[in-house]
Design a protein around this motif. Structure first.
Motif, PDB file in Angstrom:
ATOM      1  N   PRO A  23       0.842  -1.209   0.000  1.00  0.00           N
ATOM      2  CA  PRO A  23       0.000   0.000   0.000  1.00  0.00           C
ATOM      3  C   PRO A  23       0.871   1.251   0.000  1.00  0.00           C
ATOM      4  N   GLN A  24       0.403   2.257  -0.701  1.00  0.00           N
ATOM      5  CA  GLN A  24       1.202   3.481  -0.751  1.00  0.00           C
ATOM      6  C   GLN A  24       0.328   4.691  -0.485  1.00  0.00           C
ATOM      7  N   ASP A  25       0.977   5.727   0.051  1.00  0.00           N
ATOM      8  CA  ASP A  25       0.288   7.005   0.203  1.00  0.00           C
ATOM      9  C   ASP A  25       0.316   7.702  -1.155  1.00  0.00           C
ATOM     10  N   ILE A  26      -0.829   8.260  -1.531  1.00  0.00           N
ATOM     11  CA  ILE A  26      -0.962   8.916  -2.826  1.00  0.00           C
ATOM     12  C   ILE A  26      -1.289  10.382  -2.582  1.00  0.00           C
ATOM     13  N   TYR A  27      -0.565  11.266  -3.251  1.00  0.00           N
ATOM     14  CA  TYR A  27      -0.666  12.703  -2.997  1.00  0.00           C
ATOM     15  C   TYR A  27      -1.118  13.450  -4.249  1.00  0.00           C
ATOM     16  N   ALA A  28      -1.625  14.637  -4.028  1.00  0.00           N
ATOM     17  CA  ALA A  28      -2.064  15.483  -5.141  1.00  0.00           C
ATOM     18  C   ALA A  28      -0.874  16.041  -5.904  1.00  0.00           C
ATOM     19  N   VAL A  29      -1.051  16.177  -7.214  1.00  0.00           N
ATOM     20  CA  VAL A  29      -0.100  16.931  -8.046  1.00  0.00           C
ATOM     21  C   VAL A  29      -0.582  18.378  -8.020  1.00  0.00           C
ATOM     22  N   ASN A  30       0.167  19.253  -7.369  1.00  0.00           N
ATOM     23  CA  ASN A  30      -0.316  20.624  -7.147  1.00  0.00           C
ATOM     24  C   ASN A  30      -0.016  21.578  -8.295  1.00  0.00           C
ATOM     25  N   ALA A  31       1.042  21.312  -9.057  1.00  0.00           N
ATOM     26  CA  ALA A  31       1.378  22.214 -10.165  1.00  0.00           C
ATOM     27  C   ALA A  31       2.263  21.490 -11.166  1.00  0.00           C
ATOM     28  N   ILE A  32       2.161  21.919 -12.420  1.00  0.00           N
ATOM     29  CA  ILE A  32       2.984  21.405 -13.513  1.00  0.00           C
ATOM     30  C   ILE A  32       3.550  22.600 -14.261  1.00  0.00           C
ATOM     31  N   SER A  33       4.826  22.540 -14.606  1.00  0.00           N
ATOM     32  CA  SER A  33       5.427  23.624 -15.376  1.00  0.00           C
ATOM     33  C   SER A  33       6.387  23.048 -16.402  1.00  0.00           C
ATOM     34  N   PHE A  34       6.314  23.541 -17.645  1.00  0.00           N
ATOM     35  CA  PHE A  34       7.200  23.069 -18.709  1.00  0.00           C
ATOM     36  C   PHE A  34       8.430  23.964 -18.821  1.00  0.00           C
ATOM     37  N   HIS A  35       9.593  23.333 -19.049  1.00  0.00           N
ATOM     38  CA  HIS A  35      10.831  24.084 -19.240  1.00  0.00           C
ATOM     39  C   HIS A  35      10.766  24.819 -20.583  1.00  0.00           C
ATOM     40  N   PRO A  36      11.051  26.129 -20.596  1.00  0.00           N
ATOM     41  CA  PRO A  36      10.851  26.913 -21.825  1.00  0.00           C
ATOM     42  C   PRO A  36      11.831  26.574 -22.950  1.00  0.00           C
ATOM     43  N   VAL A  37      12.943  25.930 -22.622  1.00  0.00           N
ATOM     44  CA  VAL A  37      13.941  25.598 -23.654  1.00  0.00           C
ATOM     45  C   VAL A  37      13.860  24.126 -24.037  1.00  0.00           C
ATOM     46  N   HIS A  38      13.879  23.251 -23.049  1.00  0.00           N
ATOM     47  CA  HIS A  38      13.983  21.818 -23.328  1.00  0.00           C
ATOM     48  C   HIS A  38      12.643  21.127 -23.524  1.00  0.00           C
ATOM     49  N   GLY A  39      11.556  21.737 -23.073  1.00  0.00           N
ATOM     50  CA  GLY A  39      10.249  21.097 -23.196  1.00  0.00           C
ATOM     51  C   GLY A  39      10.024  19.969 -22.209  1.00  0.00           C
ATOM     52  N   THR A  40      10.970  19.758 -21.309  1.00  0.00           N
ATOM     53  CA  THR A  40      10.769  18.809 -20.216  1.00  0.00           C
ATOM     54  C   THR A  40       9.874  19.477 -19.174  1.00  0.00           C
ATOM     55  N   LEU A  41       9.453  18.729 -18.150  1.00  0.00           N
ATOM     56  CA  LEU A  41       8.496  19.322 -17.234  1.00  0.00           C
ATOM     57  C   LEU A  41       8.815  19.029 -15.778  1.00  0.00           C
ATOM     58  N   ALA A  42       8.309  19.906 -14.930  1.00  0.00           N
ATOM     59  CA  ALA A  42       8.414  19.730 -13.485  1.00  0.00           C
ATOM     60  C   ALA A  42       7.016  19.522 -12.927  1.00  0.00           C
ATOM     61  N   THR A  43       6.904  18.611 -11.951  1.00  0.00           N
ATOM     62  CA  THR A  43       5.665  18.478 -11.185  1.00  0.00           C
ATOM     63  C   THR A  43       6.001  18.671  -9.712  1.00  0.00           C
ATOM     64  N   VAL A  44       5.074  19.237  -8.964  1.00  0.00           N
ATOM     65  CA  VAL A  44       5.250  19.376  -7.512  1.00  0.00           C
ATOM     66  C   VAL A  44       3.999  18.850  -6.827  1.00  0.00           C
ATOM     67  N   GLY A  45       4.182  18.315  -5.606  1.00  0.00           N
ATOM     68  CA  GLY A  45       3.048  17.644  -4.988  1.00  0.00           C
ATOM     69  C   GLY A  45       2.892  17.863  -3.504  1.00  0.00           C
TER      70      GLY A  45
END
Length: 369
Positions: A270-292
């Motif tokens: 069993p695991q604790d599951i948390y909300a994804v609070n924000a997503i942001s894309f890197h303006p140069v590489h197109g990779t992304l960050a998520t925070v929770g």
């Protein structure tokens, strides 16, 4: 040498000013702390556009205020100004020329803050709290788009007290993003609407949600030609959907991935599951960050479908994040998001905004540099 240049070890650990004898759970990544952070939970962060020299960061909070800091090249942050609403600030954005900041609040109004004169004036009104605000710069019009819990999406030209247009939504607006000529709004009851903004805004398509739980955050991504081509959608159930508007092969190109869960994502325990609070894309590489809500940030490469990095765990949820215009700085906010109810609220706990050098860690895996 600029601290936010690409060749520094800024924000990548090492010893702090006082050595590294103590493990500090409020800042385990040893990132730069922004001075004079808000006095209540931080709802939104946004960096100034490339038209403005230097880097300025705005942050809105549940203390009814929006603050602006100058981020200097040496990493120092200088508080510059702040403005107040009469209710919590839920979202904020910049005009494309960097001269104005727009703020959306639970007081059912949106304001335009002129940074040169330091004056703020009301530019929008809804019948419920305003959850999202975005500046739209089109060839034939400029306007501010506001999404509210009154189930309307309104467009304002900032000079009139009446909206240029008001579009009815099936439910309350929970999150939105704009990359001209596209806007996407995620609503309550897992609603998802894409709008096209050319000539004048209009509804383009309603999409069946790829996620089974409440929508929390959405961010548009671009293709190699710098055109908006899809979006990433985060939910309260530790999951992100990558969704293309017109993919060659929808079944293959659209996918979801788990994130912000305890003890890894591939586990039978069993695991604790948390909300994804924000997503942001890197303006140069197109990779992304998520925070929770788990108090971690993660960096992802959606094209290679790999995780690039996960942070150590902070002692509070991470509620907001953003990149500066050249992608060298990643800002993230640590504060309580009420995801565990009032009994976990500790008024003694401070709120923090951290800055991290993002130049190297967000580079895609599959590229040879």
């Amino acid at each position: 040498m600029s601290l936010f240049g690409t060749n520094t070890g800024f924000g990548t650990g090492g010893t702090g000013v006082f050595g590294s004898t103590t493990t500090d759970s409020h800042n385990p990544m040893k990132d730069v702390e922004v001075s004079s952070p808000p006095d209540d939970s931080i709802s939104c962060l946004a960096f100034s556009p490339p038209t403005l020299p230097g880097n300025f960061l705005i942050g809105g909070s549940w203390a009814n205020d929006v603050r602006c800091w100058e981020v200097q090249d040496n990493g120092q942050t200088v508080p510059k100004a702040q403005q107040m609403h009469t209710g919590p600030v839920l979202d904020a954005c910049w005009s494309d020329d960097g001269s104005k900041v727009f703020t959306a609040s639970c007081d059912k109004t949106a304001k335009m803050w002129d940074l040169n004169s330091n004056q703020a004036m009301q530019i929008a009104q809804h019948d419920g709290p305003i959850k999202s605000i975005h500046w739209i710069k089109a060839p034939n019009y400029n306007c501010v788009m506001t999404g509210s819990w009154d189930k309307t999406l309104k467009f304002w030209d900032t000079r009139s007290s009446n909206p240029m247009m008001s579009l009815q939504m099936p439910e309350r607006s929970y999150c939105a993003d704009v990359v001209y000529p596209m806007a996407v709004v995620a609503t309550a009851e897992r609603g998802l609407i894409v709008y096209q903004l050319e000539n004048q805004p209009s509804e383009f398509r309603r999409i069946d949600s790829p996620l089974k739980h409440q929508h929390r955050c959405v961010a548009i991504f671009k293709d190699k030609q710098n055109k908006p081509t899809g979006f990433a959608l985060g939910s309260i159930e530790g999951r992100v959907a990558i969704h293309y508007i017109n993919p060659p092969n929808p079944a293959k190109d659209n996918f979801t991935f788990k994130c912000h869960r305890s003890n890894g994502t591939n586990t039978t325990t069993p695991q604790d599951i948390y909300a994804v609070n924000a997503i942001s894309f890197h303006p140069v590489h197109g990779t992304l960050a998520t925070v929770g809500s788990d108090g971690r940030f993660s960096f992802w490469d959606k094209d290679a479908r790999t995780k690039l990095k996960t942070s150590e765990q902070l002692d509070q949820p991470i509620t907001a994040c953003c990149f500066n215009n050249n992608g060298n700085i990643f800002a993230y906010a640590s504060s309580y998001d009420w995801s565990k109810g009032h009994e976990y609220y500790n008024p003694q706990k401070k709120n923090y905004i951290f800055l991290r050098n993002a130049a190297e860690e967000l580079k895609p895996r599959n590229k040879k540099w």
